[in-house]
Design a protein around this motif. Structure first.
Motif, PDB file in Angstrom:
ATOM      1  N   GLY A  89       0.788  -1.230   0.000  1.00 53.42           N
ATOM      2  CA  GLY A  89       0.000   0.000   0.000  1.00 53.42           C
ATOM      3  C   GLY A  89       0.818   1.277   0.000  1.00 53.42           C
ATOM      4  O   GLY A  89       0.428   2.265  -0.631  1.00 53.42           O
ATOM      5  N   VAL A  90       1.961   1.279   0.695  1.00 50.79           N
ATOM      6  CA  VAL A  90       2.760   2.505   0.761  1.00 50.79           C
ATOM      7  C   VAL A  90       3.373   2.874  -0.590  1.00 50.79           C
ATOM      8  O   VAL A  90       3.889   3.976  -0.757  1.00 50.79           O
ATOM      9  CB  VAL A  90       3.870   2.394   1.828  1.00 50.79           C
ATOM     10  N   SER A  91       3.320   1.966  -1.549  1.00 47.82           N
ATOM     11  CA  SER A  91       3.832   2.244  -2.894  1.00 47.82           C
ATOM     12  C   SER A  91       2.824   2.965  -3.778  1.00 47.82           C
ATOM     13  O   SER A  91       3.099   3.192  -4.956  1.00 47.82           O
ATOM     14  CB  SER A  91       4.222   0.928  -3.601  1.00 47.82           C
ATOM     15  N   LYS A  92       1.686   3.311  -3.237  1.00 54.12           N
ATOM     16  CA  LYS A  92       0.599   3.862  -4.057  1.00 54.12           C
ATOM     17  C   LYS A  92       1.051   4.928  -5.054  1.00 54.12           C
ATOM     18  O   LYS A  92       0.728   4.811  -6.256  1.00 54.12           O
ATOM     19  CB  LYS A  92      -0.507   4.432  -3.159  1.00 54.12           C
ATOM     20  N   PRO A  93       1.776   5.981  -4.667  1.00 54.95           N
ATOM     21  CA  PRO A  93       2.114   7.018  -5.654  1.00 54.95           C
ATOM     22  C   PRO A  93       2.926   6.480  -6.822  1.00 54.95           C
ATOM     23  O   PRO A  93       2.717   6.886  -7.971  1.00 54.95           O
ATOM     24  CB  PRO A  93       2.930   8.027  -4.835  1.00 54.95           C
ATOM     25  N   HIS A  94       3.819   5.545  -6.544  1.00 53.69           N
ATOM     26  CA  HIS A  94       4.696   5.013  -7.586  1.00 53.69           C
ATOM     27  C   HIS A  94       3.958   4.005  -8.472  1.00 53.69           C
ATOM     28  O   HIS A  94       4.153   3.967  -9.682  1.00 53.69           O
ATOM     29  CB  HIS A  94       5.931   4.396  -6.941  1.00 53.69           C
ATOM     30  N   VAL A  95       3.109   3.186  -7.847  1.00 60.65           N
ATOM     31  CA  VAL A  95       2.301   2.248  -8.632  1.00 60.65           C
ATOM     32  C   VAL A  95       1.321   3.018  -9.511  1.00 60.65           C
ATOM     33  O   VAL A  95       1.147   2.697 -10.696  1.00 60.65           O
ATOM     34  CB  VAL A  95       1.560   1.256  -7.713  1.00 60.65           C
ATOM     35  N   LEU A  96       0.692   4.045  -8.955  1.00 55.89           N
ATOM     36  CA  LEU A  96      -0.256   4.840  -9.727  1.00 55.89           C
ATOM     37  C   LEU A  96       0.437   5.526 -10.907  1.00 55.89           C
ATOM     38  O   LEU A  96      -0.095   5.557 -12.019  1.00 55.89           O
ATOM     39  CB  LEU A  96      -0.925   5.870  -8.825  1.00 55.89           C
ATOM     40  N   ALA A  97       1.636   6.054 -10.674  1.00 58.86           N
ATOM     41  CA  ALA A  97       2.386   6.684 -11.774  1.00 58.86           C
ATOM     42  C   ALA A  97       2.723   5.660 -12.852  1.00 58.86           C
ATOM     43  O   ALA A  97       2.644   5.960 -14.050  1.00 58.86           O
ATOM     44  CB  ALA A  97       3.655   7.327 -11.229  1.00 58.86           C
ATOM     45  N   ALA A  98       3.085   4.444 -12.429  1.00 61.28           N
ATOM     46  CA  ALA A  98       3.391   3.397 -13.401  1.00 61.28           C
ATOM     47  C   ALA A  98       2.150   3.019 -14.206  1.00 61.28           C
ATOM     48  O   ALA A  98       2.221   2.843 -15.427  1.00 61.28           O
ATOM     49  CB  ALA A  98       3.958   2.175 -12.678  1.00 61.28           C
ATOM     50  N   LEU A  99       1.008   2.912 -13.534  1.00 62.59           N
ATOM     51  CA  LEU A  99      -0.238   2.589 -14.235  1.00 62.59           C
ATOM     52  C   LEU A  99      -0.609   3.700 -15.224  1.00 62.59           C
ATOM     53  O   LEU A  99      -1.035   3.431 -16.348  1.00 62.59           O
ATOM     54  CB  LEU A  99      -1.367   2.385 -13.229  1.00 62.59           C
ATOM     55  N   ASN A 100      -0.423   4.944 -14.804  1.00 61.85           N
ATOM     56  CA  ASN A 100      -0.737   6.070 -15.697  1.00 61.85           C
ATOM     57  C   ASN A 100       0.213   6.144 -16.882  1.00 61.85           C
ATOM     58  O   ASN A 100      -0.144   6.690 -17.930  1.00 61.85           O
ATOM     59  CB  ASN A 100      -0.712   7.378 -14.912  1.00 61.85           C
ATOM     60  N   SER A 101       1.420   5.602 -16.711  1.00 62.67           N
ATOM     61  CA  SER A 101       2.357   5.587 -17.841  1.00 62.67           C
ATOM     62  C   SER A 101       1.926   4.600 -18.921  1.00 62.67           C
ATOM     63  O   SER A 101       2.329   4.722 -20.076  1.00 62.67           O
ATOM     64  CB  SER A 101       3.764   5.237 -17.353  1.00 62.67           C
ATOM     65  N   ILE A 102       1.099   3.633 -18.543  1.00 60.98           N
ATOM     66  CA  ILE A 102       0.573   2.668 -19.515  1.00 60.98           C
ATOM     67  C   ILE A 102      -0.563   3.295 -20.313  1.00 60.98           C
ATOM     68  O   ILE A 102      -0.604   3.208 -21.542  1.00 60.98           O
ATOM     69  CB  ILE A 102       0.101   1.388 -18.794  1.00 60.98           C
ATOM     70  N   SER A 103      -1.507   3.923 -19.608  1.00 64.07           N
ATOM     71  CA  SER A 103      -2.632   4.605 -20.259  1.00 64.07           C
ATOM     72  C   SER A 103      -3.389   5.391 -19.195  1.00 64.07           C
ATOM     73  O   SER A 103      -3.133   5.254 -17.993  1.00 64.07           O
ATOM     74  CB  SER A 103      -3.584   3.608 -20.930  1.00 64.07           C
ATOM     75  N   ASN A 104      -4.357   6.194 -19.654  1.00 62.51           N
ATOM     76  CA  ASN A 104      -5.211   6.917 -18.703  1.00 62.51           C
ATOM     77  C   ASN A 104      -6.522   6.182 -18.449  1.00 62.51           C
ATOM     78  O   ASN A 104      -7.459   6.744 -17.883  1.00 62.51           O
ATOM     79  CB  ASN A 104      -5.490   8.338 -19.203  1.00 62.51           C
ATOM     80  N   GLN A 105      -6.587   4.919 -18.851  1.00 61.69           N
ATOM     81  CA  GLN A 105      -7.794   4.130 -18.598  1.00 61.69           C
ATOM     82  C   GLN A 105      -7.969   3.901 -17.089  1.00 61.69           C
ATOM     83  O   GLN A 105      -6.986   3.747 -16.354  1.00 61.69           O
ATOM     84  CB  GLN A 105      -7.709   2.784 -19.314  1.00 61.69           C
ATOM     85  N   PRO A 106      -9.203   3.858 -16.604  1.00 65.70           N
ATOM     86  CA  PRO A 106      -9.442   3.677 -15.161  1.00 65.70           C
ATOM     87  C   PRO A 106      -9.136   2.257 -14.695  1.00 65.70           C
ATOM     88  O   PRO A 106      -9.112   1.308 -15.490  1.00 65.70           O
ATOM     89  CB  PRO A 106     -10.937   3.986 -15.019  1.00 65.70           C
ATOM     90  N   ILE A 107      -8.909   2.138 -13.407  1.00 61.59           N
ATOM     91  CA  ILE A 107      -8.702   0.823 -12.779  1.00 61.59           C
ATOM     92  C   ILE A 107     -10.077   0.226 -12.480  1.00 61.59           C
ATOM     93  O   ILE A 107     -10.882   0.833 -11.774  1.00 61.59           O
ATOM     94  CB  ILE A 107      -7.887   0.968 -11.479  1.00 61.59           C
ATOM     95  N   LYS A 108     -10.330  -0.948 -13.018  1.00 60.29           N
ATOM     96  CA  LYS A 108     -11.673  -1.534 -12.882  1.00 60.29           C
ATOM     97  C   LYS A 108     -11.714  -2.835 -12.085  1.00 60.29           C
ATOM     98  O   LYS A 108     -12.698  -3.107 -11.393  1.00 60.29           O
ATOM     99  CB  LYS A 108     -12.252  -1.792 -14.282  1.00 60.29           C
ATOM    100  N   VAL A 109     -10.677  -3.666 -12.215  1.00 56.75           N
ATOM    101  CA  VAL A 109     -10.711  -5.000 -11.604  1.00 56.75           C
ATOM    102  C   VAL A 109      -9.362  -5.287 -10.953  1.00 56.75           C
ATOM    103  O   VAL A 109      -8.302  -4.953 -11.508  1.00 56.75           O
ATOM    104  CB  VAL A 109     -11.004  -6.100 -12.651  1.00 56.75           C
ATOM    105  N   LEU A 110      -9.403  -5.919  -9.777  1.00 59.20           N
ATOM    106  CA  LEU A 110      -8.205  -6.396  -9.093  1.00 59.20           C
ATOM    107  C   LEU A 110      -8.434  -7.832  -8.678  1.00 59.20           C
ATOM    108  O   LEU A 110      -9.409  -8.141  -7.994  1.00 59.20           O
ATOM    109  CB  LEU A 110      -7.910  -5.529  -7.862  1.00 59.20           C
ATOM    110  N   ILE A 111      -7.530  -8.711  -9.084  1.00 61.37           N
ATOM    111  CA  ILE A 111      -7.574 -10.115  -8.673  1.00 61.37           C
ATOM    112  C   ILE A 111      -6.452 -10.352  -7.665  1.00 61.37           C
ATOM    113  O   ILE A 111      -5.288 -10.061  -7.956  1.00 61.37           O
ATOM    114  CB  ILE A 111      -7.413 -11.065  -9.878  1.00 61.37           C
ATOM    115  N   ASN A 112      -6.784 -10.867  -6.493  1.00 60.95           N
ATOM    116  CA  ASN A 112      -5.774 -11.234  -5.493  1.00 60.95           C
ATOM    117  C   ASN A 112      -5.343 -12.684  -5.699  1.00 60.95           C
ATOM    118  O   ASN A 112      -6.181 -13.585  -5.682  1.00 60.95           O
ATOM    119  CB  ASN A 112      -6.326 -11.090  -4.076  1.00 60.95           C
TER     120      ASN A 112
END
Length: 319
Positions: A89-112
């Motif tokens: 969880g503490v990686s949120k800013p860096h993970v979010l930046a990485a996701l945004n570098s892929i595209s600006n599409q929203p996050i819809k599904v998470l599989i654990n």
């Protein structure tokens, strides 16, 4: 300051965690009486707050994010983003930046893939960002309660309600998203008692999570039903489910392939046989550790969190 100086090296910080883990094996009371504030888990969490997230494009619209705990798979497309695991969880800013570098599409599904903190402590913010969380029912159960992990002398707190999976399955689940028919299947208890694989058939990409640590000794979590025999069985299953064309996403380590799955399986089976033989001779844990049953593999597999002596302890516990 350049990025190499500004970010703690993943190998260095987890190597330090590994040294602490090995120390805990030999002198746990001393280690944790002297350094209660920072055991292996605390060090990993602290480093994850600044660790660089590396993004690798695999096939089609599937990517792998590495650097926040367990490896994260991302399926991107017009319907949005589907993630396999959410990191720490503490990686949120860096993970979010990485996701945004892929595209600006929203996050819809998470599989654990399973319950461990380095795969699920990002659940809460990812749900708040729009993700529906899917998991095995046992995974959700573990995430609702405190769990003491004896081998790392750490108690994991339950996740807040917003971080809990809401779409549950028992044995398998199929999810249609961005043109992929994603297959999620459980293993028999191996790394834990709630491990799942996630397969993207169009791309022939298999995320096997922590049933495979590429070129590293794996953790076996006995606190929630893991076992060395289960790990060997899971490793054999992973080999059987892949071809030389399959891209394999491990829980930790670089992107893998079938040949590396075979090597990992053979390492597990060989060390299990060596440790079992010594234990059956009546040798104590310390005597088995002193015999160095992992020595021929340490250079290849001992460079991450789990060192040879600690892995010997884990195997000894299960044979």
């Amino acid at each position: 300051m350049d990025s190499n100086q500004n970010n703690i090296s993943r190998r260095n910080f987890l190597g330090t965690a590994g040294m602490l883990t090995a120390g805990a094996l030999l002198a746990p009371k001393f280690l944790f009486s002297q350094a209660k504030a920072e055991g292996p888990v605390e060090i990993i969490i602290k480093a994850a707050a600044t660790a660089k997230i590396n993004v690798t494009k695999l096939r089609g619209n599937i990517f792998m994010l590495e650097g926040s705990g367990g490896n994260i798979a991302v399926l991107n497309g017009p319907e949005g983003k589907l993630l396999v695991d959410g990191g720490i969880g503490v990686s949120k800013p860096h993970v979010l930046a990485a996701l945004n570098s892929i595209s600006n599409q929203p996050i819809k599904v998470l599989i654990n893939s399973h319950w461990h903190f380095d795969h699920t402590s990002g659940n809460e913010w990812l749900h708040q960002a729009g993700a529906t969380i899917i998991a095995q029912d046992i995974t959700r159960e573990h995430l609702t309660r405190s769990i003491h992990q004896e081998d790392w002398n750490y108690t994991f707190a339950p996740l807040p309600k917003a971080g809990l999976p809401t779409v549950l399955f028992k044995k398998e689940h199929t999810h249609h998203f961005n043109g992929e028919k994603i297959h999620v299947e459980t293993y028999r208890p191996a790394h834990t008692d709630c491990d799942s694989s996630i397969y993207f058939p169009n791309a022939d990409i298999l995320h096997v999570a922590d049933t495979f640590w590429n070129a590293y000794y794996p953790m076996i979590d006995y606190s929630t039903g893991g076992s060395i025999d289960g790990m060997i069985t899971a490793a054999a299953r992973n080999v059987a489910r892949t071809t030389n064309h399959t891209v394999v996403i491990p829980g930790h380590g670089a992107i893998g392939n079938r040949a590396q799955l075979i090597e990992f399986h053979d390492m597990l089976a060989t060390i299990r046989e060596r440790v079992s033989k010594l234990k059956n001779q009546g040798k104590t844990l310390n005597e088995v550790i002193a015999a160095k049953p992992t020595a021929s593999y340490d250079q290849k597999f001992g460079g991450f969190v789990i060192k040879g002596d600690f892995f010997t302890k884990l195997v000894y516990k299960g044979v």
